[in-house]
Write an enzyme that holds these catalytic residues in place. Structure first.
Site, PDB file in Angstrom:
ATOM      1  N   ARG A 162      49.113   4.254  54.021  1.00  0.00           N
ATOM      2  CA  ARG A 162      50.590   3.898  53.181  1.00  0.00           C
ATOM      3  C   ARG A 162      51.451   3.608  54.369  1.00  0.00           C
ATOM      4  O   ARG A 162      52.749   3.872  54.319  1.00  0.00           O
ATOM      5  CB  ARG A 162      51.028   5.051  52.464  1.00  0.00           C
ATOM      6  CG  ARG A 162      50.180   5.411  51.186  1.00  0.00           C
ATOM      7  CD  ARG A 162      49.951   4.315  50.281  1.00  0.00           C
ATOM      8  NE  ARG A 162      48.927   4.646  49.367  1.00  0.00           N
ATOM      9  CZ  ARG A 162      47.511   4.274  49.468  1.00  0.00           C
ATOM     10  NH1 ARG A 162      46.976   3.647  50.435  1.00  0.00           N
ATOM     11  NH2 ARG A 162      46.674   4.689  48.580  1.00  0.00           N
ATOM     12  N   SER A 236      52.715   6.913  42.370  1.00  0.00           N
ATOM     13  CA  SER A 236      52.503   8.329  43.109  1.00  0.00           C
ATOM     14  C   SER A 236      53.974   8.338  43.991  1.00  0.00           C
ATOM     15  O   SER A 236      54.471   7.612  44.901  1.00  0.00           O
ATOM     16  CB  SER A 236      51.439   8.115  44.105  1.00  0.00           C
ATOM     17  OG  SER A 236      50.437   7.713  43.300  1.00  0.00           O
ATOM     18  N   GLU A 332      56.110   8.750  49.173  1.00  0.00           N
ATOM     19  CA  GLU A 332      55.764   7.350  49.340  1.00  0.00           C
ATOM     20  C   GLU A 332      57.181   6.619  49.121  1.00  0.00           C
ATOM     21  O   GLU A 332      57.170   5.345  49.538  1.00  0.00           O
ATOM     22  CB  GLU A 332      54.507   7.008  48.491  1.00  0.00           C
ATOM     23  CG  GLU A 332      53.309   7.350  48.918  1.00  0.00           C
ATOM     24  CD  GLU A 332      52.344   6.461  48.038  1.00  0.00           C
ATOM     25  OE1 GLU A 332      52.440   5.585  47.783  1.00  0.00           O
ATOM     26  OE2 GLU A 332      51.097   7.166  47.666  1.00  0.00           O
TER      27      GLU A 332
END
Length: 336
Positions: A162, A236, A332
């Site tokens: 990520r 998420s 995130e």
């Protein structure tokens, strides 16, 4: 281009948080983007795509530029490999479906991920064993200050979990305008991750094709994750933490059911959703904000929540998980 004033950004983010931008432009071409950047007058700029990876915590005082650059085209073919270029404003799932319709393999595990194509390399989005770094060939970006157009190859992006160079060394310097993917006419399926094999069996799939894998991923995501159009969320909220093997072994000795997956370099990836659920947050609700009752990794806006309320709840979840497991969860989602 039409510059609008005092525009609500609520329709442009999946969290559905009410916040306004002082100025707003919707961009359809690279040339319009270069012009908008040149005329921004040094004011603060917010780049918007699908708005699926951000949390608006206050009104934005500068210029919001929404990147709506369209287009999906085959730019090169070599043997079984096919290079597909997509504009940054293409809806990600639309790209997945269109490439599947071309009988191309590579994006099926990334089905139904929210957002636009332009954000995919920034976050190195991934799901069910596949990440952007596995399929991206190159991208084109525009420098915010100079207007220079530059090509970044896969290796230039310094992809991590990520992560990419656009979230670190080049943060805030470039606007991605297109992404080119190297796909294949020969299926190279990834079905060992998560519940894909189990779901394919439950669906009675006789022949496992890229389309079948996509259908299974869509089924799994729809069964676990709330639709942002119905319940505001950013998917998420936290990354799955990667911890030293020694720390994992110590935790495993106390929590025997703690899952973990090798992450390389002596580290273990632990599911953040598992940690949050075991810390007691799954299904939690406090007024307009809460933690989803089917996936603890998702913080939701039940309607009317402020960005500050979502941020404060995420901080409480982080503190709780750290107290119980000694693990720092990292968002995130980008806080604006």
């Amino acid at each position: 281009m039409k510059v609008l004033e005092n525009v609500s950004l609520k329709p442009y983010t999946t969290f559905g948080i009410e916040a306004k931008s002082r100025y707003f432009i919707d961009i359809q071409t690279v040339e319009e983007l270069v012009e908008a950047l040149a005329q921004s007058g040094g004011q603060e700029i917010l780049i918007l795509g699908g708005g699926s990876n951000m949390l608006l915590t206050k009104d934005f005082p500068g210029l919001a530029i929404r990147i709506s650059i369209p287009g999906i085209t085959i730019v090169r073919e070599e043997g079984d490999d096919v290079w597909v270029k997509a504009g940054a404003g293409v809806v990600w799932h639309q790209l997945v479906l269109q490439t599947l319709g071309m009988d191309l393999c590579g994006l099926e595990n990334l089905s139904l991920i929210p957002g636009f194509v332009g954000a995919s390399p920034m976050q190195n989005i991934g799901a069910y064993g596949v990440e952007i770094k596995d399929v991206m060939d190159e991208l084109e970006a525009v420098h915010r200050t100079t207007g220079e157009r530059k090509i970044f190859r896969n290796e230039d992006c310094r992809f991590g979990y990520r992560e990419s160079i656009f979230k670190h060394e080049l943060k805030g310097q470039y606007v991605i305008v297109s992404v080119t993917f190297r796909l294949s006419r020969v299926p190279k399926l990834h079905i060992a991750y998560g519940d894909i094999q189990k779901t394919l069996q439950e669906m009675g799939v006789a022949e496992i094709t890229p389309k079948a894998v996509s259908d299974a991923v869509i089924h799994i995501r729809q069964s676990k994750l709330p639709d942002p159009a119905v319940l505001g969320n950013a998917g998420s909220f936290f990354k799955n933490p990667e911890i030293p093997r020694a720390q994992y072994d110590d935790l495993k000795a106390v929590h025997s059911d703690l899952p973990g997956y090798p992450a390389g370099e002596g580290r273990v990836k632990v599911p953040a959703g598992w940690l949050i659920e075991r810390a007691g947050w799954k299904g939690y609700r406090d007024g307009a904000v809460g933690v989803h009752d089917r996936q603890a990794l998702v913080i939701v806006n039940f309607g009317g929540a402020t960005g500050a309320q979502v941020r404060d709840l995420s901080a409480k979840v982080q503190a709780s998980v750290f107290e119980k497991y000694g693990i720092n969860l990292q968002p995130e989602v980008n806080f604006i």
